[in-house]
Design a protein around this motif. Structure first.
Motif, short mmCIF file in Angstrom:
data_model
loop_
_atom_site.label_atom_id
_atom_site.label_comp_id
_atom_site.label_asym_id
_atom_site.label_seq_id
_atom_site.Cartn_x
_atom_site.Cartn_y
_atom_site.Cartn_z
N ASN A 2 0.74 -1.29 -0.01
CA ASN A 2 0.07 -0.10 0.17
C ASN A 2 0.74 1.22 0.07
OD1 ASN A 2 -2.43 -1.57 -0.20
ND2 ASN A 2 -2.72 -1.21 2.25
N PRO A 49 2.86 4.30 -1.14
CA PRO A 49 2.87 5.06 -2.59
C PRO A 49 4.31 5.09 -3.08
CG PRO A 49 2.53 6.55 -0.49
CD PRO A 49 2.81 5.28 0.06
N LYS A 105 -1.47 11.36 2.18
CA LYS A 105 -1.71 10.10 1.47
C LYS A 105 -1.61 8.77 2.20
CE LYS A 105 -0.25 12.35 -2.84
NZ LYS A 105 0.28 13.43 -2.36
N SER A 109 -1.58 17.47 0.55
CA SER A 109 -2.60 16.51 1.29
C SER A 109 -2.00 15.38 1.75
CB SER A 109 -3.85 16.51 0.43
OG SER A 109 -3.60 15.82 -0.83
N GLY A 144 0.44 14.53 5.90
CA GLY A 144 0.37 15.73 4.85
C GLY A 144 1.17 16.44 5.41
N LEU A 158 4.00 11.90 4.06
CA LEU A 158 2.95 11.41 3.26
C LEU A 158 2.01 10.78 3.79
CD1 LEU A 158 5.25 8.98 1.06
CD2 LEU A 158 4.06 10.94 0.21
N GLU A 159 2.06 10.26 5.00
CA GLU A 159 0.88 9.78 5.83
C GLU A 159 -0.08 10.98 6.46
OE1 GLU A 159 -1.29 6.74 7.85
OE2 GLU A 159 0.26 6.60 6.46
N PHE A 183 -1.12 5.59 4.20
CA PHE A 183 -0.97 4.17 4.00
C PHE A 183 -0.88 3.06 5.10
CE2 PHE A 183 3.21 5.65 4.23
CZ PHE A 183 4.00 4.77 4.83
#
Length: 125
Positions: free
Chosen positions: A42, A44, A97, A95, A90, A87-88, A99
């Motif tokens: 999962n 990115p 993303k 924003s 933002g 990423l987790e 996972f």
């Protein structure tokens, strides 16, 4: 992730004595491996180890540790993937993303089944 419904297995594990610790550790590792696979899938970004370390390739599983009276194994991005937190969650300009949390939710039943199977094998059920 909290696990319930293993009262009988836990009671039998404590009866096994020294071997119980190994059985518990094996069950924890089996569950952690399931989560690690899901999180890697999962995460990115690309997966290409020949060029550089990517997030998908750097989801790591730690050792069994005691934390607050319970055995745990930490699973998540390694130190080389410090950007995973951005990423987790933002940033002010990006924003999120996520996972990690979706991976925990997605793999929950497989993790519990893997752990239960290892416990059953270890205590002879």
């Amino acid at each position: 992730m909290k696990i319930s419904g293993f009262d009988e297995m836990t009671r039998r594990l404590h009866q096994l004595g020294n071997r119980a610790s190994r059985v518990e550790n094996n069950a924890l590792r089996a569950g952690a491996e399931e989560l690690q696979e899901t999180m890697s899938r999962n995460a990115p970004g690309p997966s290409d180890k020949q060029r550089r370390v990517h997030l998908k390739d750097n989801i790591q599983m730690g050792r069994v540790k005691q934390k607050e009276g319970a055995k745990v194994i930490e699973v998540g991005p390694g130190r080389e993937s410090f950007y995973a937190q951005f990423l987790e969650f933002g940033t002010s300009k990006m924003s999120p993303k996520p996972f990690v949390e979706p991976s925990v939710v997605e793999s929950r039943n497989r993790v519990l089944r893997a752990m239960a199977e290892k416990l059953r094998q270890g205590i002879g059920l």
